[in-house]
Design a protein around this motif. Structure first.
Motif, PDB file in Angstrom:
ATOM      1  N   GLY A 181       0.791  -0.942  -0.034  1.00 37.26           N
ATOM      2  CA  GLY A 181      -0.309  -0.437  -0.029  1.00 37.26           C
ATOM      3  C   GLY A 181       0.880   1.401  -0.113  1.00 37.26           C
ATOM      4  N   GLU A 182       0.243   2.563  -1.047  1.00 34.35           N
ATOM      5  CA  GLU A 182       1.467   3.918  -0.237  1.00 34.35           C
ATOM      6  C   GLU A 182       1.336   4.422   0.970  1.00 34.35           C
ATOM      7  OE1 GLU A 182      -0.367   6.692  -3.374  1.00 34.35           O
ATOM      8  OE2 GLU A 182      -0.134   5.267  -4.956  1.00 34.35           O
ATOM      9  N   SER A 183       0.419   3.871   1.552  1.00 35.05           N
ATOM     10  CA  SER A 183       0.285   4.471   2.819  1.00 35.05           C
ATOM     11  C   SER A 183       1.586   4.108   3.772  1.00 35.05           C
ATOM     12  CB  SER A 183      -0.810   4.158   3.679  1.00 35.05           C
ATOM     13  OG  SER A 183      -1.187   2.787   3.913  1.00 35.05           O
ATOM     14  N   MET A 184       2.326   2.530   3.100  1.00 36.18           N
ATOM     15  CA  MET A 184       3.075   2.851   3.984  1.00 36.18           C
ATOM     16  C   MET A 184       4.187   3.134   3.231  1.00 36.18           C
ATOM     17  SD  MET A 184       3.581  -0.617   5.892  1.00 36.18           S
ATOM     18  CE  MET A 184       1.341  -1.757   5.519  1.00 36.18           C
ATOM     19  N   VAL A 190       4.374   9.670  10.277  1.00 32.42           N
ATOM     20  CA  VAL A 190       3.460  10.095  10.501  1.00 32.42           C
ATOM     21  C   VAL A 190       2.491   9.144  11.726  1.00 32.42           C
ATOM     22  CG1 VAL A 190       0.617  10.555  10.323  1.00 32.42           C
ATOM     23  CG2 VAL A 190       2.630  11.478   8.996  1.00 32.42           C
ATOM     24  N   ASP A 191       2.362   7.597  11.161  1.00 33.84           N
ATOM     25  CA  ASP A 191       2.572   6.678  12.520  1.00 33.84           C
ATOM     26  C   ASP A 191       3.551   6.145  13.578  1.00 33.84           C
ATOM     27  OD1 ASP A 191       1.989   3.407  13.285  1.00 33.84           O
ATOM     28  OD2 ASP A 191       1.437   2.979  11.192  1.00 33.84           O
ATOM     29  N   PRO A 192       3.142   6.529  14.974  1.00 32.14           N
ATOM     30  CA  PRO A 192       4.088   6.126  15.952  1.00 32.14           C
ATOM     31  C   PRO A 192       4.689   4.801  16.185  1.00 32.14           C
ATOM     32  CG  PRO A 192       1.461   6.420  16.648  1.00 32.14           C
ATOM     33  CD  PRO A 192       1.559   6.469  15.194  1.00 32.14           C
ATOM     34  N   LEU A 193       3.339   4.290  16.032  1.00 35.88           N
ATOM     35  CA  LEU A 193       3.857   2.570  15.802  1.00 35.88           C
ATOM     36  C   LEU A 193       4.892   1.461  15.223  1.00 35.88           C
ATOM     37  CD1 LEU A 193       3.307   0.718  18.223  1.00 35.88           C
ATOM     38  CD2 LEU A 193       1.090  -0.012  17.046  1.00 35.88           C
ATOM     39  N   PHE A 194       4.149   1.527  13.807  1.00 37.35           N
ATOM     40  CA  PHE A 194       4.646   1.048  12.681  1.00 37.35           C
ATOM     41  C   PHE A 194       5.593   1.177  11.764  1.00 37.35           C
ATOM     42  CE2 PHE A 194       0.832  -2.219  13.677  1.00 37.35           C
ATOM     43  CZ  PHE A 194       1.831  -3.210  15.043  1.00 37.35           C
ATOM     44  N   GLN A 234     -13.442   0.265  10.217  1.00 34.45           N
ATOM     45  CA  GLN A 234     -12.820   1.450  11.112  1.00 34.45           C
ATOM     46  C   GLN A 234     -10.763   1.953  10.989  1.00 34.45           C
ATOM     47  OE1 GLN A 234     -14.297   1.543  14.824  1.00 34.45           O
ATOM     48  NE2 GLN A 234     -16.714   2.839  13.905  1.00 34.45           N
ATOM     49  N   VAL A 235     -10.454   2.655  10.615  1.00 35.67           N
ATOM     50  CA  VAL A 235      -8.724   2.970  10.632  1.00 35.67           C
ATOM     51  C   VAL A 235      -8.931   4.115  10.671  1.00 35.67           C
ATOM     52  CG1 VAL A 235      -9.202   3.305   8.103  1.00 35.67           C
ATOM     53  CG2 VAL A 235      -7.441   2.410   8.658  1.00 35.67           C
ATOM     54  N   GLY A 236      -7.709   4.989  11.163  1.00 32.30           N
ATOM     55  CA  GLY A 236      -6.996   6.117  11.321  1.00 32.30           C
ATOM     56  C   GLY A 236      -6.407   6.176  10.541  1.00 32.30           C
ATOM     57  N   SER A 237      -5.664   7.661   9.967  1.00 31.87           N
ATOM     58  CA  SER A 237      -5.445   8.769   9.374  1.00 31.87           C
ATOM     59  C   SER A 237      -3.866   8.903   9.233  1.00 31.87           C
ATOM     60  CB  SER A 237      -5.981   9.479   8.986  1.00 31.87           C
ATOM     61  OG  SER A 237      -5.466  10.206   9.321  1.00 31.87           O
ATOM     62  N   ASN A 238      -3.261   8.214  10.146  1.00 28.92           N
ATOM     63  CA  ASN A 238      -2.477   8.140  10.901  1.00 28.92           C
ATOM     64  C   ASN A 238      -1.485   6.724  10.427  1.00 28.92           C
ATOM     65  OD1 ASN A 238      -2.477  10.903  10.931  1.00 28.92           O
ATOM     66  ND2 ASN A 238      -2.120  10.594  13.330  1.00 28.92           N
ATOM     67  N   GLU A 239      -2.773   5.657  10.222  1.00 24.26           N
ATOM     68  CA  GLU A 239      -1.773   4.327  10.052  1.00 24.26           C
ATOM     69  C   GLU A 239      -0.766   3.950   8.563  1.00 24.26           C
ATOM     70  OE1 GLU A 239      -4.021   1.174  11.173  1.00 24.26           O
ATOM     71  OE2 GLU A 239      -5.616   1.992  11.838  1.00 24.26           O
ATOM     72  N   VAL A 240      -0.204   3.337   8.375  1.00 23.21           N
ATOM     73  CA  VAL A 240       0.973   3.185   7.545  1.00 23.21           C
ATOM     74  C   VAL A 240      -0.284   1.479   7.011  1.00 23.21           C
ATOM     75  CG1 VAL A 240       2.702   3.283   8.194  1.00 23.21           C
ATOM     76  CG2 VAL A 240       2.312   1.787   9.023  1.00 23.21           C
ATOM     77  N   LEU A 241      -1.338   1.107   7.502  1.00 17.94           N
ATOM     78  CA  LEU A 241      -1.426   0.075   6.876  1.00 17.94           C
ATOM     79  C   LEU A 241      -3.001   1.280   6.605  1.00 17.94           C
ATOM     80  CD1 LEU A 241      -1.092  -2.154  10.232  1.00 17.94           C
ATOM     81  CD2 LEU A 241      -0.440  -3.062   7.911  1.00 17.94           C
ATOM     82  N   LEU A 242      -3.579   2.065   6.026  1.00 16.73           N
ATOM     83  CA  LEU A 242      -4.995   3.203   6.693  1.00 16.73           C
ATOM     84  C   LEU A 242      -5.079   2.216   4.864  1.00 16.73           C
ATOM     85  CD1 LEU A 242      -7.009   5.412   6.435  1.00 16.73           C
ATOM     86  CD2 LEU A 242      -4.611   6.517   5.146  1.00 16.73           C
ATOM     87  N   ASP A 243      -3.890   2.605   3.759  1.00 17.34           N
ATOM     88  CA  ASP A 243      -4.160   2.016   2.333  1.00 17.34           C
ATOM     89  C   ASP A 243      -4.916   0.873   2.244  1.00 17.34           C
ATOM     90  OD1 ASP A 243      -4.057   3.886   1.138  1.00 17.34           O
ATOM     91  OD2 ASP A 243      -2.364   3.444   0.137  1.00 17.34           O
ATOM     92  N   THR A 264     -10.675   8.273  10.926  1.00 18.95           N
ATOM     93  CA  THR A 264     -11.006   9.067  11.622  1.00 18.95           C
ATOM     94  C   THR A 264     -10.192  10.036  11.500  1.00 18.95           C
ATOM     95  OG1 THR A 264     -12.361   8.397  13.736  1.00 18.95           O
ATOM     96  CG2 THR A 264     -10.829   8.912  14.581  1.00 18.95           C
ATOM     97  N   ALA A 265      -9.668  10.665  11.359  1.00 21.11           N
ATOM     98  CA  ALA A 265      -8.596  11.694  11.539  1.00 21.11           C
ATOM     99  C   ALA A 265      -7.705  12.289  11.985  1.00 21.11           C
ATOM    100  CB  ALA A 265      -9.456  12.957  11.233  1.00 21.11           C
ATOM    101  N   ASP A 266      -6.350  11.435  11.925  1.00 20.21           N
ATOM    102  CA  ASP A 266      -5.337  11.879  12.889  1.00 20.21           C
ATOM    103  C   ASP A 266      -4.942  11.394  14.194  1.00 20.21           C
ATOM    104  OD1 ASP A 266      -4.240  13.966  10.912  1.00 20.21           O
ATOM    105  OD2 ASP A 266      -5.564  15.972  12.444  1.00 20.21           O
ATOM    106  N   VAL A 267      -5.180   9.996  14.294  1.00 17.61           N
ATOM    107  CA  VAL A 267      -5.448   8.836  15.648  1.00 17.61           C
ATOM    108  C   VAL A 267      -4.612   7.683  14.891  1.00 17.61           C
ATOM    109  CG1 VAL A 267      -7.644   9.474  16.650  1.00 17.61           C
ATOM    110  CG2 VAL A 267      -7.387   7.873  14.842  1.00 17.61           C
ATOM    111  N   PRO A 268      -4.101   6.548  15.615  1.00 15.18           N
ATOM    112  CA  PRO A 268      -3.325   5.067  15.317  1.00 15.18           C
ATOM    113  C   PRO A 268      -3.790   4.813  15.124  1.00 15.18           C
ATOM    114  CG  PRO A 268      -3.740   6.185  17.275  1.00 15.18           C
ATOM    115  CD  PRO A 268      -3.986   7.233  16.747  1.00 15.18           C
ATOM    116  N   HIS A 269      -2.709   3.322  14.948  1.00 14.28           N
ATOM    117  CA  HIS A 269      -3.286   1.607  15.243  1.00 14.28           C
ATOM    118  C   HIS A 269      -4.274   1.236  15.899  1.00 14.28           C
ATOM    119  CE1 HIS A 269      -3.000  -2.453  13.039  1.00 14.28           C
ATOM    120  NE2 HIS A 269      -2.627  -2.358  14.102  1.00 14.28           N
TER     121      HIS A 269
END
Length: 302
Positions: A181-184, A190-194, A234-243, A264-269
């Protein structure tokens, strides 16, 4: 929107060291510590159980107000986690729906690589059906890898000729073992975890050298999604897994599936696990509970 809460949550996650290069046993202990202490909603009783030949946790609301069962699959990249590490999130759904839930302790990689987890979650679903629970009164739910299992268990059930559940809720699902995914890239930092690299280290345990371009490993890219029941992702916009979510939902909709993408904007995994400290987490769980109740009721009436 709770900008201060979201910033505080992001900072708290970044302060935690979760080194995915460590041995699985150390990762599991670290994950247990990281998820410990999350509050359980009032009025939910949690007891040991068994389903599909595996240990499980059963969740019972103080007052059952909805006829149905949530089959909940915990997260942890198929390597860490248990029903106990996700119990606050599972109990949150039980509290909001008034429905019972059961969460199987499926086998983990690398000791039990793909498709062991799916074999176990499918066995849990078969067990519920064998107990006489109608498929239309069962809803799958899960977070992260468990969100992926909510999808792949339905695909496996469909391909096995089993009746499908009334619907499924997937929180930040992992749906692409190719990590394409491009979000990777766009959410790196931006993603604080992954990161792509940390996810790759975890996935290597589960994939175990197999081709990741398989429907049950990368359903967002390779699965035939026709015939699935209604879905809420449901997913957060700050996730590398978004896509993983956006591509899956687009392909599901193209296959004729009723599907809701809830970003949901600006939240994590798996931000839903922060219910009680993040307003958006409580609101997301409220929406998920409404989806569960709506689709179980519709299926029963039908």
């Amino acid at each position: 929107m709770s900008q201060a809460q979201r910033a505080a949550l992001d900072a708290a996650i970044r302060s935690i060291t979760f080194d995915t290069s460590r041995p699985p046993a150390e990762l599991r202990e670290g994950f247990r510590a990281m998820t410990a202490g999350r509050p359980i909603p009032p009025g939910v009783t949690i007891t040991p159980a068994e389903i599909g030949g595996r240990p499980a946790l059963a969740f019972e609301p103080e007052r059952v107000t909805a006829e149905g069962t949530i089959l909940y699959f915990h997260g942890g990249a198929w390597v860490v986690g248990s029903p106990a590490t996700a119990q606050a999130l599972t109990a949150g759904l039980v509290h909001r729906t008034g429905m019972r839930a059961v969460s199987p302790d499926y086998r983990l990689a690398p000791e039990h690589p793909f498709p062991a987890a799916i074999d176990d979650t499918l066995a849990a679903y078969r067990d519920l059906l064998d107990q006489g629970v109608p498929a239309e009164r069962i809803v799958f739910a899960g977070d992260s890898a468990g969100g992926g299992l909510a999808v792949t268990t339905m695909l496996a059930a469909r391909d096995a000729g089993l009746p499908l559940p009334a619907g499924a809720v997937a929180f930040s699902p992992a749906l692409d073992a190719t990590l394409s995914g491009e979000s990777m890239t766009t959410k790196a930092g931006v993603d604080p975890l992954f990161t792509r690299e940390s996810l790759g280290q975890l996935l290597a345990h589960y994939v175990a050298g197999q081709d990741p371009r398989q429907p049950l490993l990368s359903p967002a890219v390779y699965a035939d999604l026709a015939g699935l029941p209604p879905l809420l992702v449901q997913v957060g916009s700050n996730e590398v897994l978004l896509d993983d979510s956006t591509r899956f939902v687009a392909r599901a909709a193209a296959a004729g599936v009723d599907v809701i993408l809830d970003v949901t904007a600006d939240v994590p995994h798996v931000f839903q696990s922060s219910a009680g400290i993040l307003d958006e987490a409580d609101a997301a769980l409220d929406r998920a509970a409404r989806f569960v109740l709506d689709h179980v009721s519709q299926a029963v009436l039908a």
